[in-house]
Design a protein around this motif. Structure first.
Motif, PDB file in Angstrom:
ATOM      1  N   LYS A  53     -12.834  37.487 -30.767  1.00 54.60           N
ATOM      2  CA  LYS A  53     -13.011  36.394 -29.808  1.00 54.60           C
ATOM      3  C   LYS A  53     -12.789  36.910 -28.389  1.00 54.60           C
ATOM      4  O   LYS A  53     -11.817  37.620 -28.118  1.00 54.60           O
ATOM      5  CB  LYS A  53     -12.013  35.274 -30.113  1.00 54.60           C
ATOM      6  N   LEU A  54     -13.710  36.576 -27.504  1.00 54.26           N
ATOM      7  CA  LEU A  54     -13.559  36.965 -26.109  1.00 54.26           C
ATOM      8  C   LEU A  54     -12.712  35.943 -25.364  1.00 54.26           C
ATOM      9  O   LEU A  54     -12.682  34.762 -25.714  1.00 54.26           O
ATOM     10  CB  LEU A  54     -14.927  37.077 -25.417  1.00 54.26           C
ATOM     11  N   SER A  55     -12.058  36.415 -24.324  1.00 52.46           N
ATOM     12  CA  SER A  55     -11.260  35.522 -23.487  1.00 52.46           C
ATOM     13  C   SER A  55     -12.171  34.676 -22.609  1.00 52.46           C
ATOM     14  O   SER A  55     -13.284  35.078 -22.270  1.00 52.46           O
ATOM     15  CB  SER A  55     -10.322  36.361 -22.610  1.00 52.46           C
ATOM     16  N   GLN A  56     -11.695  33.500 -22.229  1.00 56.07           N
ATOM     17  CA  GLN A  56     -12.422  32.686 -21.247  1.00 56.07           C
ATOM     18  C   GLN A  56     -12.252  33.259 -19.846  1.00 56.07           C
ATOM     19  O   GLN A  56     -12.954  32.867 -18.923  1.00 56.07           O
ATOM     20  CB  GLN A  56     -11.907  31.238 -21.273  1.00 56.07           C
ATOM     21  N   ASP A  57     -11.324  34.190 -19.714  1.00 53.18           N
ATOM     22  CA  ASP A  57     -11.033  34.823 -18.427  1.00 53.18           C
ATOM     23  C   ASP A  57     -11.872  36.107 -18.310  1.00 53.18           C
ATOM     24  O   ASP A  57     -11.649  37.087 -19.013  1.00 53.18           O
ATOM     25  CB  ASP A  57      -9.535  35.156 -18.355  1.00 53.18           C
ATOM     26  N   PHE A  58     -12.854  36.104 -17.403  1.00 52.08           N
ATOM     27  CA  PHE A  58     -13.767  37.232 -17.243  1.00 52.08           C
ATOM     28  C   PHE A  58     -13.002  38.524 -16.922  1.00 52.08           C
ATOM     29  O   PHE A  58     -13.304  39.589 -17.475  1.00 52.08           O
ATOM     30  CB  PHE A  58     -14.783  36.927 -16.142  1.00 52.08           C
ATOM     31  N   ASN A 112     -11.559  40.213 -19.983  1.00 48.11           N
ATOM     32  CA  ASN A 112     -12.576  40.890 -20.798  1.00 48.11           C
ATOM     33  C   ASN A 112     -12.971  42.231 -20.177  1.00 48.11           C
ATOM     34  O   ASN A 112     -13.146  43.227 -20.877  1.00 48.11           O
ATOM     35  CB  ASN A 112     -13.810  40.002 -20.954  1.00 48.11           C
ATOM     36  N   ASP A 141     -21.197  31.302 -15.661  1.00 49.22           N
ATOM     37  CA  ASP A 141     -20.463  30.424 -16.568  1.00 49.22           C
ATOM     38  C   ASP A 141     -20.746  28.956 -16.269  1.00 49.22           C
ATOM     39  O   ASP A 141     -20.973  28.151 -17.177  1.00 49.22           O
ATOM     40  CB  ASP A 141     -18.962  30.711 -16.447  1.00 49.22           C
ATOM     41  N   LEU A 191     -20.780  38.638 -20.805  1.00 48.10           N
ATOM     42  CA  LEU A 191     -19.404  38.244 -21.160  1.00 48.10           C
ATOM     43  C   LEU A 191     -19.192  36.723 -21.084  1.00 48.10           C
ATOM     44  O   LEU A 191     -18.610  36.147 -22.018  1.00 48.10           O
ATOM     45  CB  LEU A 191     -18.401  38.990 -20.279  1.00 48.10           C
ATOM     46  N   PRO A 192     -19.651  36.031 -20.018  1.00 48.98           N
ATOM     47  CA  PRO A 192     -19.521  34.570 -20.033  1.00 48.98           C
ATOM     48  C   PRO A 192     -20.288  33.928 -21.187  1.00 48.98           C
ATOM     49  O   PRO A 192     -19.815  32.960 -21.792  1.00 48.98           O
ATOM     50  CB  PRO A 192     -20.114  34.154 -18.685  1.00 48.98           C
ATOM     51  N   SER A 235     -18.374  34.475 -24.422  1.00 51.30           N
ATOM     52  CA  SER A 235     -17.065  33.806 -24.469  1.00 51.30           C
ATOM     53  C   SER A 235     -17.170  32.359 -24.907  1.00 51.30           C
ATOM     54  O   SER A 235     -16.167  31.725 -25.222  1.00 51.30           O
ATOM     55  CB  SER A 235     -16.378  33.889 -23.100  1.00 51.30           C
ATOM     56  N   LYS A 236     -18.389  31.820 -24.912  1.00 53.31           N
ATOM     57  CA  LYS A 236     -18.573  30.424 -25.333  1.00 53.31           C
ATOM     58  C   LYS A 236     -18.699  30.401 -26.853  1.00 53.31           C
ATOM     59  O   LYS A 236     -19.732  30.750 -27.411  1.00 53.31           O
ATOM     60  CB  LYS A 236     -19.811  29.823 -24.667  1.00 53.31           C
TER      61      LYS A 236
END
Length: 816
Positions: free
Chosen positions: A229-234, A237, A257, A282-283, A286-287
């Motif tokens: 899982k990727l972070s919501q914080d760019f 990542n 985003d 990445l954005p 992350s979703k």
């Protein structure tokens, strides 16, 4: 002569030249027994003649040093004792073995040892490398070579290369080695002996990493890894990717985003060199509720580049399942390859290529021909080996078929990476390809030309002539015979007129006649051609792949295909580029069919490490012949080549590029002559040559990130050809809307292309690039002010005379 076992004598010679009268000046010998280096020998040799400056510079040897060296007659016995009972090995064995044998013969020794060439063995067992000279191989394979062109150092490196080759062979299944031996007549001299030695000592235990089908060995598909899982914080990542966060990149990612959260169709413009690929991927990743992501880029070379860099890094860190999808012709068709293995070919190069492919199949997961380093050498053989998109129900390789595997993976993976040409062709047949997906189109303005290509159709005029000749043999009706003969006459006339450069009116009149004749023809088997010539289209002639002999006729249907007409409503679209603004009166979103699309622009910071220089007194390109202009470019390149910086020349026309290449007396790389764009980029980035002549993809589809300095040369402003069908169509649309096609579209598009070129060599922090524009219209035409005003927002622009150029370049590099 003693019995030959697995004793290899690796030899390297330095000589006074490479010609027939060459004399040995240095000998290096390394002996390998039982897989280990056991002995070394080296000596200088007095040639009794002065060395030329090139040999002195290359080898570091001097006349004074060689004057004190022994004659060859004094060392001949020692050398012969070392080599006579071993297998003679060298990198390019023909030169070393023949030269040494000749020198030994004159001293009464006959050298009859078997010969092994490490160049050819490296080509077979390291098929993905782009070059096979010793220095390059050492760099790629981690072999130490501190004193290249010193005989012992080169012999030592060649010996270590041979040991690596033996190790690589020993990791292959015995069945594969046996198959390679059956083809090894294709290898020079007795190079097969190395394979044979490993084969005889190889166990029958097969590798668990390989799968055997019909005598061909494949790499087993890798186990599927569960995505992290990727972070919501760019920024987090980016940190996990071990990258440095850039302020503009973060701003871009935040905007992406927001657009993904709130808009179905949106366009975002951001400057080059900020890391846009991570900035939008990445954005999107992350979703957690996001469906599949389809990413399309303008060229296959950029597709390969992203897969090798960002794609592989995302796989390593986040276990993201990313798949690169191309058209079927990019993949090896296993059934066709299997059939070729059943035939014994007289062509040595094709047999060696088969050996390469057998080794490559143990390494590749994709079957994509782009992985093969020197594919351009084998173009002649590829037509029968490329996949056609069809898989027979009787295929011997149904489970292993790379095209089928690629299609299946594309349905299941998180990210599909493709190119514009494949995307629009697929969408025309299957709009559901992107249904319920996020479609990200990088360099989205390039999709306009790709869409136009859907409306194009092309026939080779010789192919038409062959069909007409066949029809004439069968046709009984006199009237239809006369029409066929008229068509035949017009085709021959068109070929002659086009090849001789006759006036365009002659060609247009002849094309009009062809259309008339095909409207009257009633001959079976010519239905497709009849539809081609009787459609509502524009027609033009062009050369097939630059060949002077193959003239083809192309057509484009009237009107344009809008991107909006191909995409389903359930597809979310994000268009990205550094250059999306065309002009105040022309919007890219409208040209794509989305006039209401949300548009976001991130302003570019002025590049401190980049300058643009206009040459004010270069000859006018519109008043100078192609040959004279090419001569002027060559003179300039020779001048700045002395500064020892990488030089990339960006052409807008193939004929000027080839003319410059033919006249340029120093080594260089040239598109259309030295392999495909992907290989040229790799070779230039690795420093093989300091001059690269490129066109097409080099304007917008290639990033150069390894060179700290680059000089770019633009001989001609990149205006679109007004006769090009897409340009004609858009110009007509704009004229009907009361707009000015040149100032509202063509001029802004040229500026966009220049901005793209400026971004090619500024991909990371602290890179320095200088771009030279030779086209004197930049200082003499009224519209030049608009170009300069736009470009000056991003780079410093200077104007200088031709005579001042070297000083301007030197000042630029000194001042940074």
């Amino acid at each position: 002569m003693k019995t030959i076992g697995n004793r290899y004598v690796v030899v390297d010679l330095e000589a006074t030249s490479t010609g027939s009268k060459a004399k040995i000046i240095q000998v290096g010998i390394v002996v390998i027994e039982d897989g280990k280096i056991v002995d070394h020998y080296t000596t200088d040799v007095n040639p009794h003649e002065p060395l030329d400056s090139h040999i002195k510079e290359l080898t570091g040897l001097t006349d004074k040093r060689l004057a004190q060296a022994p004659d060859f007659s004094q060392v001949a016995r020692k050398i012969f004792d070392l080599v006579e009972d071993g297998i003679f090995v060298a990198h390019n064995v023909q030169f070393d073995a023949n030269l040494l044998a000749e020198h030994l013969f004159f001293e009464g020794y006959e050298l009859r040892t078997p010969r092994v060439d490490t160049v050819e063995l490296a080509q077979v067992f390291f098929p993905t490398l782009v070059k096979y000279n010793l220095s390059f191989l050492c760099r790629e394979l981690g072999i130490s070579l501190k004193h290249a062109h010193t005989a012992l150092a080169d012999a030592q490196a060649t010996a270590e290369l041979l040991l690596l080759l033996r190790e690589k062979m020993s990791q292959l299944p015995k069945g594969l080695l046996e198959h390679l031996l059956s083809l090894s007549d294709a290898l020079l001299y007795e190079s097969y002996l190395v394979i044979e030695e490993i084969f005889q000592n190889q166990s029958l235990i097969e590798s668990s990493d390989l799968l055997e089908v019909q005598g061909i060995y494949f790499k087993r598909p890798p186990a599927h890894l569960k995505s992290r899982k990727l972070s919501q914080d760019f920024s987090k990542n980016i940190s996990l990717l071990d990258l440095e966060l850039r302020e503009t990149q973060e701003t871009f990612a935040v905007e992406v985003d927001s657009l993904l959260e709130n808009e179905r169709v949106s366009l975002i413009q951001a400057p080059t060199g900020i890391g846009k690929t991570y900035g939008y991927l990445l954005p999107a990743l992350s979703k957690v509720d996001q469906h599949q992501i389809v990413l399309s880029v303008p060229t296959k070379i950029l597709q390969n580049q992203i897969m090798e860099q960002e794609g592989n890094r995302l796989k390593e860190v986040f276990h993201i399942d990313i798949h690169s999808l191309k058209g079927p012709q990019n993949y090896l068709k296993l059934d066709a390859f299997y059939q070729s293995l059943q035939r014994k070919d007289e062509n040595r190069l094709f047999s060696r290529f088969k050996m390469q492919l057998l080794v490559w199949l143990t390494e590749t997961e994709t079957g994509d021909f782009d992985e093969i380093g020197q594919l351009y050498r084998y173009q002649h053989f590829l037509k029968d080996l490329r996949h056609d998109g069809y898989l027979s129900s009787h295929s011997l390789f149904e489970s292993e078929d790379f095209w089928k595997r690629s299609q299946e993976k594309a349905k299941a993976c998180k990210v599909v990476l493709t190119n514009h040409a494949y995307l629009v062709t697929r969408l025309e047949d299957d709009p559901d390809f992107v249904a319920d997906c996020l479609l990200i189109i990088d360099e989205v303005q390039k999709i306009l030309l790709t869409l136009e290509n859907l409306l194009r159709q092309t026939y080779d005029l010789q192919y038409i002539l062959d069909l007409i000749d066949s029809a004439l043999l069968e046709e009984q009706t006199k009237v239809q015979q006369r029409i066929l003969e008229s068509i035949r006459f017009e085709c021959i006339y068109l070929i002659e007129q086009f090849q001789s450069g006759k006036p365009r009116k002659n060609i247009l009149d002849s094309l009009s006649n062809l259309q008339q004749y095909f409207s009257e023809i009633r001959v079976e088997g010519l239905g497709e051609l009849t539809r081609f010539f009787t459609s509502d289209c524009d027609y033009w002639l062009e050369l097939h792949d630059g060949s002077q002999n193959k003239v083809q006729i192309s057509s484009s249907k009237s009107g344009r295909i809008l991107l909006s007409s191909l995409l389903p409503e359930s597809c979310q679209l994000l268009g990205v580029s550094a250059t999306l603004e065309i002009s105040k009166r022309v919007s890219l979103s409208t040209l794509l069919g989305y006039p209401e699309a949300r548009f976001v622009k991130i302003d570019a910071n002025r590049k401190q490490d980049q300058e643009l220089v206009l040459i004010k007194d270069f000859p006018s390109i519109t008043e100078t012949s192609l040959e004279d202009y090419a001569n002027e470019i060559v003179a300039l390149l020779l001048d700045i080549h002395q500064l020892q910086q990488p030089i990339m020349v960006l052409f807008t026309a193939k004929d000027l590029l080839l003319s410059v290449s033919d006249k340029l007396p120093v080594s260089h790389l040239a598109q259309y002559k030295n392999g495909d764009v992907h290989q040229l980029k790799k070779r230039f980035e690795k420093g093989e040559q300091q001059i690269l002549l490129g066109a097409t993809s080099f304007w917008e589809g290639v990033d150069f990130s390894t060179h700290p300095f680059v000089i770019q040369v633009v001989p001609r402003l990149p205006f679109q050809n007004p006769q090009e069908p897409l340009t004609k169509k858009i110009n007509l649309e704009l004229s009907q809307e009361g707009k000015n096609p040149f100032y509202d579209y063509q001029l802004p598009m040229a500026i966009i292309r220049l901005k793209q070129a400026l971004g090619r060599s500024m991909r990371r922090e602290h890179q320095r690039a200088l771009t030279l524009i030779l086209d004197s219209r930049m200082v003499g035409k009224r519209y030049a002010k608009q170009i300069i005003t736009s470009l000056s927002k991003e780079v410093t622009i200077k104007t200088c005379a031709r005579s001042e150029l070297n000083k301007v370049i030197q000042d630029f590099f000194k001042g940074l």
